[in-house]
Design a protein around this motif. Structure first.
Motif, PDB file in Angstrom:
ATOM      1  N   LYS A  36      32.744  42.053  41.077  1.00 34.12           N
ATOM      2  CA  LYS A  36      33.342  41.976  42.418  1.00 34.12           C
ATOM      3  C   LYS A  36      34.468  42.988  42.612  1.00 34.12           C
ATOM      4  O   LYS A  36      34.663  43.505  43.708  1.00 34.12           O
ATOM      5  CB  LYS A  36      33.859  40.555  42.703  1.00 34.12           C
ATOM      6  CG  LYS A  36      32.770  39.504  42.716  1.00 34.12           C
ATOM      7  CD  LYS A  36      31.767  39.776  43.817  1.00 34.12           C
ATOM      8  CE  LYS A  36      30.685  38.722  43.829  1.00 34.12           C
ATOM      9  NZ  LYS A  36      29.450  39.175  44.442  1.00 34.12           N
ATOM     10  N   ASP A  37      35.205  43.292  41.550  1.00 35.58           N
ATOM     11  CA  ASP A  37      36.278  44.277  41.647  1.00 35.58           C
ATOM     12  C   ASP A  37      35.709  45.665  41.974  1.00 35.58           C
ATOM     13  O   ASP A  37      36.213  46.360  42.852  1.00 35.58           O
ATOM     14  CB  ASP A  37      37.088  44.330  40.348  1.00 35.58           C
ATOM     15  CG  ASP A  37      38.225  45.342  40.426  1.00 35.58           C
ATOM     16  OD1 ASP A  37      39.023  45.262  41.388  1.00 35.58           O
ATOM     17  OD2 ASP A  37      38.304  46.218  39.543  1.00 35.58           O
ATOM     18  N   GLY A  40      34.467  45.781  45.544  1.00 34.36           N
ATOM     19  CA  GLY A  40      35.603  45.921  46.457  1.00 34.36           C
ATOM     20  C   GLY A  40      36.157  47.333  46.460  1.00 34.36           C
ATOM     21  O   GLY A  40      36.455  47.896  47.515  1.00 34.36           O
ATOM     22  N   SER A  43      33.633  49.710  48.348  1.00 36.79           N
ATOM     23  CA  SER A  43      33.683  49.532  49.801  1.00 36.79           C
ATOM     24  C   SER A  43      34.962  50.125  50.383  1.00 36.79           C
ATOM     25  O   SER A  43      34.926  50.885  51.357  1.00 36.79           O
ATOM     26  CB  SER A  43      33.590  48.046  50.130  1.00 36.79           C
ATOM     27  OG  SER A  43      33.646  47.854  51.514  1.00 36.79           O
ATOM     28  N   LYS A  44      36.090  49.805  49.761  1.00 34.84           N
ATOM     29  CA  LYS A  44      37.383  50.298  50.236  1.00 34.84           C
ATOM     30  C   LYS A  44      37.457  51.829  50.156  1.00 34.84           C
ATOM     31  O   LYS A  44      37.895  52.494  51.096  1.00 34.84           O
ATOM     32  CB  LYS A  44      38.506  49.671  49.404  1.00 34.84           C
ATOM     33  CG  LYS A  44      39.890  50.099  49.818  1.00 34.84           C
ATOM     34  CD  LYS A  44      40.962  49.451  48.942  1.00 34.84           C
ATOM     35  CE  LYS A  44      42.326  49.969  49.335  1.00 34.84           C
ATOM     36  NZ  LYS A  44      43.315  49.797  48.310  1.00 34.84           N
TER      37      LYS A  44
END
Length: 144
Positions: A36-37, A40, A43-44
């Motif tokens: 998940k990191d 994230g 995407s960012k």
């Protein structure tokens, strides 16, 4: 012993409204959905690069691990004249199987101690090594 792979691609003319679709597809392609990191970060980073890029382009990167695999991804984003963005990426993945050596010590009283120690890997600075590999691939794709 290690296994390494460099994944790369160039996608031209991505409408800003389709960036989420692009990043979701990229998550699947890079097989990073379990972290998940990293998802994230991806995407960012893509959204930030797309929002601030110019016709000259901007770069960003993400890095992390999935299990025993280290990942370093380098992105180059360019604004096209029609307002869309083009994204070029190179992702270096490496898995190192740590070698172990058996250390045996004979004691003067007749006993013996045995222990396993990990052997130092040949690549000392993994982040720099991965960055160099990803940068070399971006150059092959025409990014300077």
């Amino acid at each position: 012993n290690w296994k390494e792979k460099v994944l790369s691609d160039v996608t031209k003319g991505i409408p800003m409204k389709n960036l989420t679709d692009y990043t979701e597809c990229l998550e699947d392609t890079l097989a990073i959905n379990t972290n998940k990191d990293l998802v994230g970060q991806l995407s960012k980073t893509i959204k930030e690069l797309a929002n601030k890029c110019t016709d000259k382009g901007v770069q960003g990167n993400i890095r992390g691990k999935i299990g025993e695999t280290s990942i370093f991804a380098l992105f180059h984003c360019t604004r096209e004249s029609d307002g869309t963005v083009s994204i070029t990426y190179a992702v270096h993945k490496i898995s190192i199987e740590m070698q172990k050596r058996k250390m045996v010590t004979d004691h003067h009283h007749g006993g013996r101690t045995t222990k396993l120690e990990e052997v130092e890997p040949a690549i000392k600075d993994m982040v720099n090594y991965q960055k160099e590999q990803a940068t070399a691939m971006l150059r092959k794709l025409g990014v300077q």
